[in-house]
Write a protein that holds these residues in place. Structure first.
Motif, mmCIF file in Angstrom:
data_model
loop_
_atom_site.group_PDB
_atom_site.id
_atom_site.type_symbol
_atom_site.label_atom_id
_atom_site.label_comp_id
_atom_site.label_asym_id
_atom_site.label_seq_id
_atom_site.Cartn_x
_atom_site.Cartn_y
_atom_site.Cartn_z
ATOM 1 N N GLU A 141 0.828 -1.214 0.000
ATOM 2 C CA GLU A 141 0.000 0.000 0.000
ATOM 3 C C GLU A 141 0.860 1.260 0.000
ATOM 4 O OE1 GLU A 141 -2.710 -0.379 3.282
ATOM 5 O OE2 GLU A 141 -3.879 -1.952 2.279
ATOM 6 N N LEU A 142 1.926 1.258 0.791
ATOM 7 C CA LEU A 142 2.805 2.421 0.838
ATOM 8 C C LEU A 142 3.485 2.641 -0.511
ATOM 9 C CD1 LEU A 142 4.249 4.739 2.289
ATOM 10 C CD2 LEU A 142 6.009 3.082 2.940
ATOM 11 N N ASP A 144 2.620 1.524 -3.447
ATOM 12 C CA ASP A 144 1.620 1.842 -4.461
ATOM 13 C C ASP A 144 1.184 3.305 -4.349
ATOM 14 O OD1 ASP A 144 -0.075 0.865 -6.631
ATOM 15 O OD2 ASP A 144 -1.737 1.232 -5.247
ATOM 16 N N ARG A 145 0.994 3.776 -3.138
ATOM 17 C CA ARG A 145 0.601 5.179 -2.940
ATOM 18 C C ARG A 145 1.715 6.121 -3.390
ATOM 19 N NH1 ARG A 145 -2.825 7.271 2.058
ATOM 20 N NH2 ARG A 145 -4.138 5.694 1.095
ATOM 21 N N THR A 148 1.738 6.240 -7.147
ATOM 22 C CA THR A 148 0.620 7.051 -7.650
ATOM 23 C C THR A 148 0.956 8.529 -7.515
ATOM 24 O OG1 THR A 148 -0.958 5.326 -7.061
ATOM 25 C CG2 THR A 148 -1.840 7.546 -7.377
ATOM 26 N N TRP A 149 1.522 8.911 -6.359
ATOM 27 C CA TRP A 149 1.923 10.307 -6.148
ATOM 28 C C TRP A 149 2.999 10.695 -7.160
ATOM 29 C CZ3 TRP A 149 6.768 12.169 -4.726
ATOM 30 C CH2 TRP A 149 6.818 13.541 -4.444
#
Length: 196
Positions: A141-142, A144-145, A148-149
């Protein structure tokens, strides 16, 4: 006079530093020095000039140039009446950063994300595996986030991206203020004496 006779001490210092830092960034010293020399050069350089300036063998320069081309960090060009290939770094440092980040993502981050996705599809068979899978989920999740950023930032015009980076603590203060208003986060008025 060749380019080597015009390499000033400041340039030599930069080239040497890039060579030393190369191993920390996952490239060898020779390639780091070559890139630094090409980056600083006011004009495209051919392999002979690079070899002469840095006192590297022609074969080392040839291999280093192939590696830099694979990373898309140098551009190949030709000059009228000259059969040799010339190399230059992109002029825009934001473009260099963007290409380098994309290549590192493709070579290092994407394989890790792929492995994590596959691991998260597995059915855990013990408490130990469930715990490990939950830790992997947090990592996925980290990353992937962050990716995305990063994609969002890459779509910005270079000038806008530089403005965003220049905002620094102003953005942090706005987010902390929002967290206090919404009751999220651990930000208490005591932790921020400015009250912003």
């Amino acid at each position: 006079m060749t380019y080597v006779n015009h390499l000033p001490p400041l340039n030599r210092q930069f080239v040497a530093h890039f060579g030393e830092m190369g191993s920390r960034w996952g490239i060898n010293r020779t390639v780091g020095q070559m890139y630094a020399l090409i980056f600083l050069s006011p004009r495209p350089l051919n392999a002979d000039e690079i070899a002469e300036t840095l006192e590297f063998s022609r074969s080392n320069v040839s291999m280093g140039l192939k590696e830099l081309q694979a990373w898309r960090l140098v551009k190949l060009s030709h000059q009228p009446g000259d059969r040799r290939e010339y190399f230059e770094a992109p002029k825009d440092v934001w473009e260099i950063f963007r290409v380098l980040a994309e290549e590192r993502r493709r070579r290092e981050i994407e394989p890790t994300l792929s492995m994590l996705r596959m691991a998260l599809l597995e059915e855990p068979s013990s408490d130990e595996e469930r715990h490990a899978q939950e830790r992997m989920r947090e990592m996925h999740e980290l990353i992937d986030r962050l990716m995305t950023w990063f994609d969002d930032v890459q779509r910005l015009a270079p000038e806008t991206a530089m403005q965003l980076m220049g905002m620094g603590t102003a953005v942090t203060r706005v987010l902390e203020f929002k967290d206090r208003l919404t009751g999220k986060g651990n930000h208490s008025p005591k932790s921020n004496p400015s009250g912003v």
